[in-house]
Design a protein around this motif. Structure first.
Motif, PDB file in Angstrom:
ATOM      1  N   GLY A 137       0.821  -1.214   0.000  1.00 32.67           N
ATOM      2  CA  GLY A 137       0.000   0.000   0.000  1.00 32.67           C
ATOM      3  C   GLY A 137       0.852   1.260   0.000  1.00 32.67           C
ATOM      4  N   LEU A 138       1.933   1.247   0.768  1.00 32.54           N
ATOM      5  CA  LEU A 138       2.844   2.400   0.771  1.00 32.54           C
ATOM      6  C   LEU A 138       3.524   2.570  -0.581  1.00 32.54           C
ATOM      7  N   ARG A 139       3.833   1.460  -1.235  1.00 35.84           N
ATOM      8  CA  ARG A 139       4.408   1.546  -2.587  1.00 35.84           C
ATOM      9  C   ARG A 139       3.392   2.101  -3.572  1.00 35.84           C
ATOM     10  N   LEU A 140       2.146   1.657  -3.454  1.00 36.30           N
ATOM     11  CA  LEU A 140       1.096   2.160  -4.355  1.00 36.30           C
ATOM     12  C   LEU A 140       0.888   3.659  -4.182  1.00 36.30           C
ATOM     13  N   SER A 141       0.994   4.124  -2.947  1.00 39.67           N
ATOM     14  CA  SER A 141       0.764   5.544  -2.680  1.00 39.67           C
ATOM     15  C   SER A 141       1.980   6.397  -3.008  1.00 39.67           C
ATOM     16  N   ARG A 143       4.653   6.471  -1.143  1.00 43.91           N
ATOM     17  CA  ARG A 143       5.347   6.802   0.104  1.00 43.91           C
ATOM     18  C   ARG A 143       6.556   5.909   0.350  1.00 43.91           C
ATOM     19  N   LEU A 144       6.637   4.790  -0.370  1.00 45.21           N
ATOM     20  CA  LEU A 144       7.764   3.859  -0.210  1.00 45.21           C
ATOM     21  C   LEU A 144       8.241   3.490  -1.600  1.00 45.21           C
ATOM     22  N   GLN A 145       9.508   3.754  -1.851  1.00 47.77           N
ATOM     23  CA  GLN A 145      10.078   3.433  -3.151  1.00 47.77           C
ATOM     24  C   GLN A 145      10.696   2.043  -3.079  1.00 47.77           C
TER      25      GLN A 145
END
Length: 152
Positions: A137-141, A143-145
């Motif tokens: 989810g963080l990757r989708l947003s 926020r996380l590469q």
């Protein structure tokens, strides 16, 4: 607004399960039977009264958010969710209720500890799967590469 609701519900659900898991390990290794019984009671009430609605909110908001998205990360999250839900409803909730009832009556026998081990294994599985969903989810947003290997 929906993204914030999903993030909040997801993180609260993950925090609840992590708290239940870690507190169980701590009280089982260092606590008296009265402490174990008190923890089991707190996990059921108010714990499940917080966890279940947050899991429902996280799942429902995630499904709504994923309607307009496709891709490997969305697909992976969608594949994990039925297992997380089934594990929670069919294993973790019944284990929590049974352990609470047994601990309240002082029944700390072999079956108590067998169910306790099952609950801990199922909790660890859900923590892992939910953690993977948070990561994706963080990757989708954005926020996380994704880490780029050295040498490229």
């Amino acid at each position: 607004m929906l993204k914030r609701l999903h993030l909040t519900a997801s993180m609260l659900a993950l925090f609840c399960i992590a708290t239940f898991f870690l507190s169980t390990i701590l009280v089982e290794t260092m606590g008296a039977r009265q402490s174990i019984a008190q923890l089991k009671h707190l996990i059921v009430s108010p714990g499940l009264w917080v966890l279940i609605p947050t899991m429902v909110l996280a799942g429902a908001s995630g499904m709504l958010l994923s309607r307009s998205r496709q891709g490997r990360l969305v697909g992976a999250k969608k594949k994990r969710m039925p297992f997380i839900s089934a594990n929670g409803l069919l294993v973790l909730v019944p284990c929590a209720i049974a352990l609470n009832l047994w601990a309240a009556t002082g029944r700390f026998d072999m079956w108590f500890y067998i169910v306790q081990v099952i609950e801990l294994i199922a909790g660890a599985v859900n923590l892992t799967l939910m953690g993977l969903n948070v990561r994706d989810g963080l990757r989708l947003s954005g926020r996380l590469q994704r880490a780029i290997p050295h040498g490229r």
